[in-house]
Every structure is written in structure tokens, then in C-alpha cells.
Design an enzyme around this catalytic site. Structure first.
Site, short mmCIF file in Angstrom:
data_model
loop_
_atom_site.label_atom_id
_atom_site.label_comp_id
_atom_site.label_asym_id
_atom_site.label_seq_id
_atom_site.Cartn_x
_atom_site.Cartn_y
_atom_site.Cartn_z
N CYS A 93 0.82 -1.23 0.00
CA CYS A 93 0.00 0.00 0.00
C CYS A 93 0.84 1.27 0.00
O CYS A 93 0.34 2.35 -0.27
CB CYS A 93 -0.94 0.00 1.19
SG CYS A 93 -2.09 -1.36 1.11
N ASN A 147 -10.12 -0.10 -0.86
CA ASN A 147 -8.66 -0.06 -0.82
C ASN A 147 -8.11 -0.64 -2.13
O ASN A 147 -8.17 -1.85 -2.35
CB ASN A 147 -8.17 -0.87 0.39
CG ASN A 147 -6.67 -0.83 0.55
OD1 ASN A 147 -5.94 -0.35 -0.32
ND2 ASN A 147 -6.19 -1.34 1.67
N HIS A 160 -3.50 7.18 2.13
CA HIS A 160 -3.86 5.85 1.61
C HIS A 160 -5.25 5.50 2.17
O HIS A 160 -5.54 5.77 3.34
CB HIS A 160 -2.83 4.83 2.08
CG HIS A 160 -3.23 3.42 1.82
ND1 HIS A 160 -3.59 2.99 0.57
CD2 HIS A 160 -3.35 2.34 2.65
CE1 HIS A 160 -3.91 1.70 0.64
NE2 HIS A 160 -3.77 1.29 1.89
O1 UT7 Z 1 -4.01 -1.31 3.33
C1 UT7 Z 1 -3.33 -2.37 3.92
C2 UT7 Z 1 -3.31 -2.24 5.39
N1 UT7 Z 1 -4.53 -2.70 5.93
C3 UT7 Z 1 -5.21 -1.97 6.81
O2 UT7 Z 1 -4.85 -0.88 7.10
C4 UT7 Z 1 -6.42 -2.62 7.45
C5 UT7 Z 1 -6.36 -2.45 8.94
N2 UT7 Z 1 -7.44 -3.12 9.63
C6 UT7 Z 1 -8.73 -2.69 9.58
O3 UT7 Z 1 -9.04 -1.77 8.85
C7 UT7 Z 1 -9.73 -3.33 10.48
O4 UT7 Z 1 -9.08 -4.15 11.43
C8 UT7 Z 1 -10.81 -4.18 9.73
C9 UT7 Z 1 -11.72 -3.27 8.94
C10 UT7 Z 1 -10.13 -5.19 8.82
C11 UT7 Z 1 -11.67 -4.93 10.76
O5 UT7 Z 1 -12.28 -4.02 11.65
P1 UT7 Z 1 -12.18 -4.23 13.23
O6 UT7 Z 1 -12.91 -3.13 13.84
O7 UT7 Z 1 -10.74 -4.39 13.57
O8 UT7 Z 1 -12.99 -5.56 13.41
P2 UT7 Z 1 -12.51 -6.93 14.10
O9 UT7 Z 1 -11.58 -7.64 13.21
O10 UT7 Z 1 -12.10 -6.66 15.51
O11 UT7 Z 1 -13.87 -7.74 14.14
C12 UT7 Z 1 -14.96 -7.34 14.99
C13 UT7 Z 1 -16.11 -8.31 14.81
C14 UT7 Z 1 -15.69 -9.76 14.89
O12 UT7 Z 1 -16.74 -10.47 15.51
P3 UT7 Z 1 -16.66 -10.88 17.07
O13 UT7 Z 1 -15.42 -11.72 17.20
O14 UT7 Z 1 -16.55 -9.57 17.81
O15 UT7 Z 1 -17.91 -11.61 17.30
C15 UT7 Z 1 -15.59 -10.19 13.45
O16 UT7 Z 1 -15.81 -11.57 13.28
O17 UT7 Z 1 -16.66 -8.13 13.48
C16 UT7 Z 1 -16.71 -9.39 12.82
N3 UT7 Z 1 -16.52 -9.18 11.39
C17 UT7 Z 1 -17.52 -8.86 10.56
N4 UT7 Z 1 -18.83 -8.68 10.76
C18 UT7 Z 1 -19.58 -8.34 9.69
C19 UT7 Z 1 -15.36 -9.22 10.69
N5 UT7 Z 1 -15.60 -8.94 9.39
C20 UT7 Z 1 -16.92 -8.71 9.29
C21 UT7 Z 1 -17.76 -8.37 8.22
N6 UT7 Z 1 -19.08 -8.19 8.45
N7 UT7 Z 1 -17.31 -8.19 6.96
#
Ligand code: UT7
Length: 330
Positions: A117, A287, A257
Site C-alpha cells: 500500500c 482499498n 492511503h
Molecule cells: O491497506 C493495507 C493495510 N490494511 C489496513 O490498514 C487494514 C487495517 N485493519 C482494519 O481496517 C480493520 O481491522 C478491519 C476493517 C479489517 C476490521 O475491523 P475491526 O474493527 O478491527 O474488526 P474486528 O476484526 O475486531 O472484528 C470485529 C467483529 C468480529 O466479531 P466478534 O469476534 O466480535 O464476534 C468479526 O468476526 O466483526 C466481525 N466481522 C464482521 N462482521 C460483519 C469481521 N468482518 C466482518 C464483516 N461483516 N465483513
């Protein structure tokens, strides 16, 4: 007043494919919902390159042609073309070579650059040093990624994030004191474990087993990457402006980004930049990896004024991250 030779962006081009993959459509593919995606990432839809036999060069080539048409130059005038990508058409040859062939840039030498990225920032830095050396006059940097080719559309944690697209800039010498002022670039390979592709490289070449185990897709530990990204992008941007004696008030635009709106907001806050000065198109494109920053410049080009201070900032796989201070040249 005599200024030292700088490299300036003198033209911008972009290309996004037609097909829109909306949050509503994703709701029919994996267990997710529009509200979760919007509130956690800011994304509403992303573009996908459809069509048999189409690859990243089919995004990059139209972006560079768009740049050449707008800038009024013939592709034959390009000295060097750098394609920043993590989704090359093939492992080799370089996608940059294929783009040059497609657009008729027969006088250019070309190569790919992989910094995920942050690829576009790394590419602009390479182009800047080439121009500042005095040896090259027209260097194109194109950030292009067909992320849909490495996304597992059964994995809801990654498939909602990425889209396809390409943006390109031309860098030329400038003696008015405008252009690329300074850059902070960082990398840390110990971050590889949080964001990578498990198979298909020399460590684990493709086999029937790696395909069956779905190891040819983006693997990301989202929360860990998020924590590093929030700190890394903001720190690099802050270090950059501090060492150049610039404050948030002096900055016309933050060009971040587009990985997650919450990471962008954190960077803007740390720098004291209000939201109306932050370029944001993540809601429409998601992204696009190397494409995000040049696609922002492409969309905002008409609002940019000569002398505007821009801070470009990125964080991505590698880990790689950094920030670039630009005095807009036209
Ligand atoms: O460009 C390259 C670099 N990449 C980045 O900068 C990405 C960095 N990371 C992020 O942007 C975030 O971590 C994400 C958007 C990928 C995820 O958001 P988050 O707030 O960190 O969510 P999480 O992974 O902590 O998940 C929270 C909950 C989980 O459920 P439980 O365990 O709390 O029951 C996930 O299973 O959300 C659930 N979840 C979803 N729910 C609905 C994960 N993906 C989804 C989804 N729809 N698509």
C-alpha cells in the site's frame, strides 16, 4: 531567485473499471452487512475489473494514457515508467514492461516496484531521485492493482475491503522551488506475519494443496495491522511536517492511503488537519492498494492550486509506511 532542482508532479491520470461491487451485493456473498462495513471501514462500494484475460496492466495502461492525453505528451517521450503493484499480470516479466508495450512507450525503460500500500510513495521517491540526478526528464509512476485477483470472496474479513483501480503521475524537473520537498519512508519485515499471501512465492510454490487450502489470497490479521497503521501513518506524517517546519495550518490537503476511514481520521487528528482538507474516496473505491493516493490526486486535481502544500501518507503490507511533502506545481 535561484532554486535547486526538484522533481514535480506535472500531470495526473486515473482509471477505474465500470463494475461496482456494492455492500448490498457483498451481503449476498458472505455474512456481512452494509452498516458494519460502513461504520468499521467507511467503504460503500468498490470497482472490479471483469473480463477473461484482463490484468493489472489493463488498469495501468488506461491510467497512463489518460495522463498523457491530459498533459499533452506522446508516450514516446517517457524516459522511465515505474509500476507499483502487488498484483502483477505475471510473476515476470514486469507489468511496467507490458504497460509500456500497450501504450507505445517505446523509449522508456520500466520496472515494477512492490511495497504494497506504500508502493506509490516509494515509486514517487525513486522517480524523484532519478529526476534530481539530472539524468531523466520524464518519469511516470503508476500505482495499479487488480486486488480482486488475490481476494477470497468467501472471507468476510478481507473481501469487503479491497477494489481494483490505477492512478498515474508524471514527474518532471522544476526550478521554481515546487515539487517533491521531502519524504519519510520506513519498512519493517517483522510485520510480514500480519499481512501476506501464504503461497505462490519461492518459499511455498503453488500446488494442488495450496490451492485447496485457499493460500493464494490476501491473509490479514486486521486488528494488529490496524494498530500498527494508526501509529505508523500518523507518526511518519508528523515527523515529516515537523522536520520541515510545517504545521497543519500550512497544509492544503492530506492525501492518505485509503484502507480504513478510522486510520485516516486518526492521522488527520494527529496533524491538526480538519476533515474538509482530507481527500477521501474510500466510500467509492475501497482499498486499491497502490492506486489509492494517485486516484485521490486524479479526482481532486481541479481543486489543487500552484504552491499548495500536500502531505501524502500511507501504511501497508511489509510493513511499509511513509509520508511525502509536495508543493503542488501547477
Ligand atoms: O491497506 C493495507 C493495510 N490494511 C489496513 O490498514 C487494514 C487495517 N485493519 C482494519 O481496517 C480493520 O481491522 C478491519 C476493517 C479489517 C476490521 O475491523 P475491526 O474493527 O478491527 O474488526 P474486528 O476484526 O475486531 O472484528 C470485529 C467483529 C468480529 O466479531 P466478534 O469476534 O466480535 O464476534 C468479526 O468476526 O466483526 C466481525 N466481522 C464482521 N462482521 C460483519 C469481521 N468482518 C466482518 C464483516 N461483516 N465483513
Amino acid at each position: 531567485m535561484q532554486h535547486t532542482l526538484r522533481a514535480a508532479i506535472t500531470g495526473v491520470g486515473g482509471y477505474v473499471p465500470e463494475y461496482r461491487l456494492t455492500n448490498k451485493i457483498l451481503e449476498t456473498m458472505v455474512e456481512t452487512n452494509d452498516e458494519w462495513i460502513k461504520s468499521r471501514t467507511g467503504i460503500e462500494e468498490r470497482r472490479i475489473l471483469k473480463g477473461e484475460g484482463k490484468g493489472t496492466s489493463d488498469l495501468g495502461a488506461p491510467a497512463v494514457l489518460n495522463l498523457c492525453e491530459k498533459r499533452g505528451i506522446d508516450p514516446m517521450e517517457i524516459d522511465c515508467l515505474i509500476c507499483c503493484t502487488v498484483t502483477p499480470d505475471m510473476t515476470f516479466p514486469a507489468t511496467a514492461n507490458i504497460i509500456c508495450d500497450k501504450i507505445g512507450a517505446k523509449n522508456a525503460f520500466s520496472f515494477d516496484l512492490g511495497a504494497a500500500c506504500s508502493g506509490f510513495l516509494y515509486g514517487v521517491t525513486m522517480a524523484t531521485t532519478m529526476i534530481e540526478s539530472g539524468r531523466y526528464k520524464k518519469v511516470v509512476v503508476v500505482g495499479a492493482d487488480k486486488m480482486s485477483s488475490i481476494i477470497d470472496y468467501t472471507d468476510r474479513t478481507t473481501c469487503i475491503l479491497f477494489g481494483d483501480g490505477a492512478g498515474a503521475v508524471l514527474l518532471e524537473p522544476n526550478e521554481e522551488g515546487l515539487g517533491i520537498v521531502d519524504t519519510v519512508l520506513k519498512s519493517d519485515g517483522s510485520g510480514a506475519k500480519y499481512l501476506h499471501m501464504k503461497a505462490g512465492g519461492s518459499v511455498k510454490p503453488a500446488t494442488i494443496e495450496t490451492v485447496q487450502a485457499r493460500e493464494h489470497y490476501v491473509y490479514q490479521e486486521g486488528q494488529s495491522v490496524f494498530k500498527f497503521a494508526v501509529v505508523g501513518m500518523a507518526d511518519a506524517a508528523y515527523e515529516l511536517i515537523t522536520r520541515n517546519n510545517v504545521t497543519g495550518d500550512d497544509i492544503a490537503w492530506l492525501v492518505p492511503h485509503q484502507a480504513n476511514k478510522r486510520i485516516i481520521d486518526a492521522t488527520a487528528n494527529r496533524m491538526g488537519i480538519p476533515s474538509e482538507k482530507v481527500m477521501l474516496n474510500i466510500h467509492r473505491y475501497g482499498n486499491t492498494t497502490s492506486g489509492t493516493i494517485p486516484l485521490c490526486l486524479w479526482e481532486w486535481e481541479s481543486q489543487l492550486k500552484k504552491g499548495d502544500n500536500l502531505v501524502l501518507a500511507a501504511f501497508g503490507g511489509g510493513f511499509t509506511w511513509g509520508a511525502t511533502l509536495v508543493k503542488w506545481a501547477y
